[in-house]
Design a protein around this motif. Structure first.
Motif, PDB file in Angstrom:
ATOM      1  N   HIS A  92      46.900  35.791  42.393  1.00 46.34           N
ATOM      2  CA  HIS A  92      48.109  36.602  42.581  1.00 46.34           C
ATOM      3  C   HIS A  92      47.774  38.092  42.427  1.00 46.34           C
ATOM      4  O   HIS A  92      48.331  38.931  43.142  1.00 46.34           O
ATOM      5  CB  HIS A  92      49.169  36.200  41.555  1.00 46.34           C
ATOM      6  N   TYR A  93      46.868  38.378  41.524  1.00 49.63           N
ATOM      7  CA  TYR A  93      46.481  39.770  41.241  1.00 49.63           C
ATOM      8  C   TYR A  93      45.614  40.368  42.345  1.00 49.63           C
ATOM      9  O   TYR A  93      45.860  41.484  42.814  1.00 49.63           O
ATOM     10  CB  TYR A  93      45.732  39.819  39.903  1.00 49.63           C
ATOM     11  N   GLN A 140      56.194  41.020  40.985  1.00 49.65           N
ATOM     12  CA  GLN A 140      55.617  42.212  40.372  1.00 49.65           C
ATOM     13  C   GLN A 140      54.738  41.884  39.173  1.00 49.65           C
ATOM     14  O   GLN A 140      53.930  42.716  38.743  1.00 49.65           O
ATOM     15  CB  GLN A 140      56.725  43.189  39.950  1.00 49.65           C
ATOM     16  N   SER A 197      50.697  42.280  39.204  1.00 55.52           N
ATOM     17  CA  SER A 197      50.472  42.950  40.481  1.00 55.52           C
ATOM     18  C   SER A 197      50.363  44.456  40.254  1.00 55.52           C
ATOM     19  O   SER A 197      51.172  45.038  39.529  1.00 55.52           O
ATOM     20  CB  SER A 197      51.621  42.656  41.447  1.00 55.52           C
TER      21      SER A 197
END
Length: 300
Positions: A251-252, A294, A297
């Motif tokens: 996800h990052y 978010q 992120s």
């Protein structure tokens, strides 16, 4: 969550505009019933959003599940949450609002406001269940309530529902949202930074000393994410930790690798091979990252 509440206030304003144009009995009944249900929906939406961030705030006594529900449902956490909230909404309004305050850690709505809200809800229930005719349930629920609009001599008779009553009721609902709900939520959650939100999620899924939050993430002075300090899946992680950590890193950065630079295998994310706590934790993490992109992120 703030946007959802603001949209709800706009809808309530639209109800008031509708009343200004049309005061026929059918419109008054319809917009009044919608306004009361809308208020309850706002509370349940807030509870859901809060519990997704703080799942421990739903107590086991608040839900009951059958074996079939658990077997048939893919997303067990949402099943628990929906079940618990449904059980709360079936209780009387005073108890529901008390549970709302307990879960959200906000001030309880009390005094004249809660008494008026109770009477308003029972009037709505008469519209839906008894053609607005006064029954013993209304009298019992509004017992010792100074805003009760009937007595035993009124049983079986229609309860008044004129334009002024409907307008006052809807305006009270808007007032409760604007002066009680929104300020309390802003005070309790308005300073919720990316770092705080990430740490809460991290600590909900990891409890190992080798996965200390501060050792893996760095933030600027506004607590916005700067970098992942240790982006590799480590051999010493448990299998569950490897899967969850890899999910976060993907996800990052879009990529998850082991310390030797080999790619973390995609088949590890196959939920059909997961079970127990691993399965629940993975679905919880997946839903959080989908609902709150978010988190973890740099584009916060």
């Amino acid at each position: 969550m703030e946007q959802k509440i603001n949209n709800s206030v706009k809808e309530i304003d639209e109800i008031l505009e509708k009343i200004a144009i049309d005061t026929s009995p059918i419109i008054l009944k319809s917009v009044f019933s919608f306004g009361v249900s809308h208020f309850e929906n706002i509370l349940t939406t807030i509870i859901k959003d809060i519990c997704r961030q703080f799942p421990d705030r739903i107590k086991s006594k608040d839900y009951k599940l059958s074996q079939k529900q658990i077997i048939d449902e893919v997303d067990v956490f949402d099943l628990f949450l929906d079940n618990a909230i449904n059980n709360m909404t079936y209780k009387d309004l005073a108890t529901f609002i008390e549970k709302y305050s307990e879960i959200t850690h906000t001030q309880k709505i009390d005094g004249e406001k809660i008494n008026r809200l109770i009477e308003i809800k029972e009037t709505r229930n008469l519209i839906i269940h008894n053609d607005l005719k006064i029954n013993t349930t209304y009298l019992e629920k509004c017992e010792n309530n100074s805003f009760c609009r009937a007595d035993e001599n009124s049983l079986g008779k229609p309860l008044s529902l004129d334009e002024q009553y409907v307008r006052d009721a809807i305006e009270l609902i808007r007032d409760v949202i604007e002066t009680n709900i929104i300020p309390d939520l802003k005070e309790g959650y308005g300073n919720r930074t990316q770092k705080k939100a990430m740490k809460e999620l991290w600590n909900n899924i990891f409890n190992s000393s080798i996965l200390r939050f501060e050792e893996f993430w760095s933030f600027d002075d506004k607590e916005n994410l700067e970098a992942c300090l240790k982006p590799r899946v480590q051999a010493r992680f448990s299998t569950t930790e490897k899967i969850l950590f890899a999910k976060i890193v993907i996800h990052y950065s879009g990529d998850a690798r082991y310390e030797d630079d080999s790619v973390f295998p995609a088949y590890m994310f196959n939920t059909s091979t997961m079970y127990g706590d691993r399965y629940d934790a993975y679905l919880y993490l997946e839903k959080e990252l989908t609902t709150n992109p978010q988190l973890f992120s740099k584009d916060f």
